[in-house]
Scaffold this active site. Structure first.
Site, PDB file in Angstrom:
ATOM      1  N   ASP A 106      45.848  33.412  40.853  1.00 40.49           N
ATOM      2  CA  ASP A 106      46.160  32.582  39.683  1.00 40.49           C
ATOM      3  C   ASP A 106      45.009  31.618  39.376  1.00 40.49           C
ATOM      4  OD1 ASP A 106      47.704  31.746  37.586  1.00 40.49           O
ATOM      5  OD2 ASP A 106      48.997  30.427  38.777  1.00 40.49           O
TER       6      ASP A 106
ATOM      7  N   HIS B 130      39.145  35.793  33.353  1.00 38.31           N
ATOM      8  CA  HIS B 130      39.644  37.056  33.923  1.00 38.31           C
ATOM      9  C   HIS B 130      38.479  37.919  34.406  1.00 38.31           C
ATOM     10  CE1 HIS B 130      43.606  36.009  32.815  1.00 38.31           C
ATOM     11  NE2 HIS B 130      43.474  36.201  31.529  1.00 38.31           N
TER      12      HIS B 130
ATOM     13  N   SER C 198      52.018  40.777  35.926  1.00 40.21           N
ATOM     14  CA  SER C 198      53.466  40.710  36.153  1.00 40.21           C
ATOM     15  C   SER C 198      54.231  41.273  34.957  1.00 40.21           C
ATOM     16  CB  SER C 198      53.894  39.253  36.400  1.00 40.21           C
ATOM     17  OG  SER C 198      53.892  38.536  35.179  1.00 40.21           O
TER      18      SER C 198
ATOM     19  N   GLU D 235      56.242  39.711  33.360  1.00 37.01           N
ATOM     20  CA  GLU D 235      56.317  38.608  32.395  1.00 37.01           C
ATOM     21  C   GLU D 235      55.001  38.409  31.640  1.00 37.01           C
ATOM     22  OE1 GLU D 235      57.599  38.324  35.564  1.00 37.01           O
ATOM     23  OE2 GLU D 235      59.645  38.535  34.821  1.00 37.01           O
TER      24      GLU D 235
ATOM     25  N   LEU E 188      41.714  50.057  55.352  1.00 35.20           N
ATOM     26  CA  LEU E 188      42.587  49.119  54.628  1.00 35.20           C
ATOM     27  C   LEU E 188      43.360  49.820  53.499  1.00 35.20           C
ATOM     28  CD1 LEU E 188      43.186  45.991  53.825  1.00 35.20           C
ATOM     29  CD2 LEU E 188      41.367  46.341  52.162  1.00 35.20           C
TER      30      LEU E 188
ATOM     31  N   GLU F 200      54.289  33.675  55.863  1.00 33.42           N
ATOM     32  CA  GLU F 200      53.735  32.318  55.873  1.00 33.42           C
ATOM     33  C   GLU F 200      53.068  32.082  54.520  1.00 33.42           C
ATOM     34  OE1 GLU F 200      54.026  30.034  58.242  1.00 33.42           O
ATOM     35  OE2 GLU F 200      55.215  31.420  59.447  1.00 33.42           O
TER      36      GLU F 200
HETATM   37  C1  IPE Z   1      51.510  35.159  38.353  1.00 38.55           C
HETATM   38  O1  IPE Z   1      50.732  34.288  37.627  1.00 38.55           O
HETATM   39  C2  IPE Z   1      51.175  36.570  37.977  1.00 38.55           C
HETATM   40  C3  IPE Z   1      49.866  37.052  38.400  1.00 38.55           C
HETATM   41  C4  IPE Z   1      48.994  36.402  39.130  1.00 38.55           C
HETATM   42  C5  IPE Z   1      49.551  38.394  37.984  1.00 38.55           C
HETATM   43  P1  IPE Z   1      51.252  33.632  36.279  1.00 38.55           P
HETATM   44  O2  IPE Z   1      50.173  32.722  35.803  1.00 38.55           O
HETATM   45  O3  IPE Z   1      51.692  34.684  35.320  1.00 38.55           O
HETATM   46  O4  IPE Z   1      52.527  32.824  36.760  1.00 38.55           O
HETATM   47  P2  IPE Z   1      53.305  31.600  36.110  1.00 38.55           P
HETATM   48  O5  IPE Z   1      53.600  31.972  34.682  1.00 38.55           O
HETATM   49  O6  IPE Z   1      52.376  30.421  36.167  1.00 38.55           O
HETATM   50  O7  IPE Z   1      54.501  31.400  36.948  1.00 38.55           O
HETATM   51  C1  IPE Z   2      45.833  34.760  36.663  1.00 38.82           C
HETATM   52  O1  IPE Z   2      45.253  33.756  35.924  1.00 38.82           O
HETATM   53  C2  IPE Z   2      45.642  36.119  36.046  1.00 38.82           C
HETATM   54  C3  IPE Z   2      46.863  36.739  35.522  1.00 38.82           C
HETATM   55  C4  IPE Z   2      48.053  36.234  35.556  1.00 38.82           C
HETATM   56  C5  IPE Z   2      46.704  38.039  34.893  1.00 38.82           C
HETATM   57  P1  IPE Z   2      45.983  33.051  34.707  1.00 38.82           P
HETATM   58  O2  IPE Z   2      45.595  33.734  33.447  1.00 38.82           O
HETATM   59  O3  IPE Z   2      47.450  32.958  34.932  1.00 38.82           O
HETATM   60  O4  IPE Z   2      45.322  31.610  34.752  1.00 38.82           O
HETATM   61  P2  IPE Z   2      46.013  30.212  34.430  1.00 38.82           P
HETATM   62  O5  IPE Z   2      47.236  30.109  35.266  1.00 38.82           O
HETATM   63  O6  IPE Z   2      46.323  30.219  32.960  1.00 38.82           O
HETATM   64  O7  IPE Z   2      44.973  29.210  34.800  1.00 38.82           O
HETATM   65 MG    MG Z   3      48.646  31.525  35.740  1.00 38.28          MG
END
Ligand code: IPE
Ligand code: IPE
Ligand code: MG
Length: 242
Positions: free
Chosen positions: A15, A32, A60, A62, A126, A202
């Protein structure tokens, strides 16, 4: 220094790509891009230190709610990543797999996934798992549906359903539960990731943003894991003597 215990399975919620980009006044997509670039080092590092399974949460169920342009940029990056990484995977004896419903991904991305999965299937080092269009609730519901169908067809008896039967119907059926869950960027939630499988993992949450999470940060997480006492509901080992 104490001996380091290497987790057999590390799962990572990658994230913070968006925040990494925002901090630099760059478009989210650039975050990204940088995030994807760093994946190779983490995979190699896990392979080097003897981790057996690495699961990365890449998209995800979502994440479809994001702007279309961001979604397509992520899909394009994924395809490029798979094409570029096949060579390294073969060199390092890495087996590639996915969890999640990949049927919803664009067909060119799906074709690349299938090709890399097949070409690396016999590798014995792996196991590198990407969670793509993955959500733990849909995974659990799908398992329940499959079990119900087998009951109706008379293949299994409801009274014989136990945890191991249930687990066999999850996407992770042949993968042990994660020992260590890492989440970058400081968020204290699991965002629909491996709800069943993380029961006794953990947790290591760091403020470091995913594009900045390098081999050094991974080693820090493993060292921290090594210090934890996993009790699985039992009495503390030390307390037994008290
Ligand atoms: C979780 O990150 C999904 C991935 C890392 C693929 P998100 O950025 O989508 O999660 P929320 O929305 O902050 O919970
Ligand atoms: C994680 O980074 C990548 C995916 C969820 C695909 P984010 O795009 O969620 O980055 P933030 O949370 O907005 O910083
Ligand atoms: Mg995020």
């Amino acid at each position: 220094m104490d001996k380091i215990t290497i987790p057999e399975h590390i799962a990572i919620i990658m994230d913070g790509n968006g925040r990494w980009a925002k901090k630099r006044g760059l478009p989210r997509v650039k975050g990204h891009y940088e995030g994807a670039k760093g994946v190779r080092g983490i995979v190699e590092s896990c392979s080097d230190i003897g981790v057996k399974y690495l699961t990365l949460y890449a998209f995800s169920t979502e994440n479809w709610k994001r702007p279309k342009a961001e979604i397509w940029a992520l899909m394009a990056l994924l395809k490029r990543f798979l094409k570029a990484e096949l060579k390294t995977m073969m060199k390092n004896d890495i087996r590639f797999k996915t969890i999640g419903d990949i049927k919803k991904l664009p067909s060119d991305v799906r074709a690349e996934i299938k090709s890399v999965t097949k070409k690396t299937a016999l590798n014995r080092g792996l196991t590198f798992i990407l969670a793509l269009n993955y959500g733990s609730r849909p995974e659990i519901v799908k398992a329940a549906r499959a079990i119900a169908k087998e009951c109706v067809e008379g293949k299994i008896n409801p009274s014989s359903i136990d945890e191991s039967v249930f687990e066999k119907h999850l996407d992770t059926c042949d993968i042990p539960d994660p020992d260590l869950l890492i989440r970058t960027s400081g968020e204290m939630r699991i965002s629909n990731f491996l709800l069943w499988q993380l029961s006794y993992s953990e947790f290591y949450i760091t403020d470091v943003l995913w594009p900045d999470f390098d081999k050094k940060e991974l080693k820090k997480a493993v060292r921290e894991y090594s210090k934890r006492e996993r009790r699985f509901g039992e009495t503390r080992k030390k307390a037994v003597k008290e």
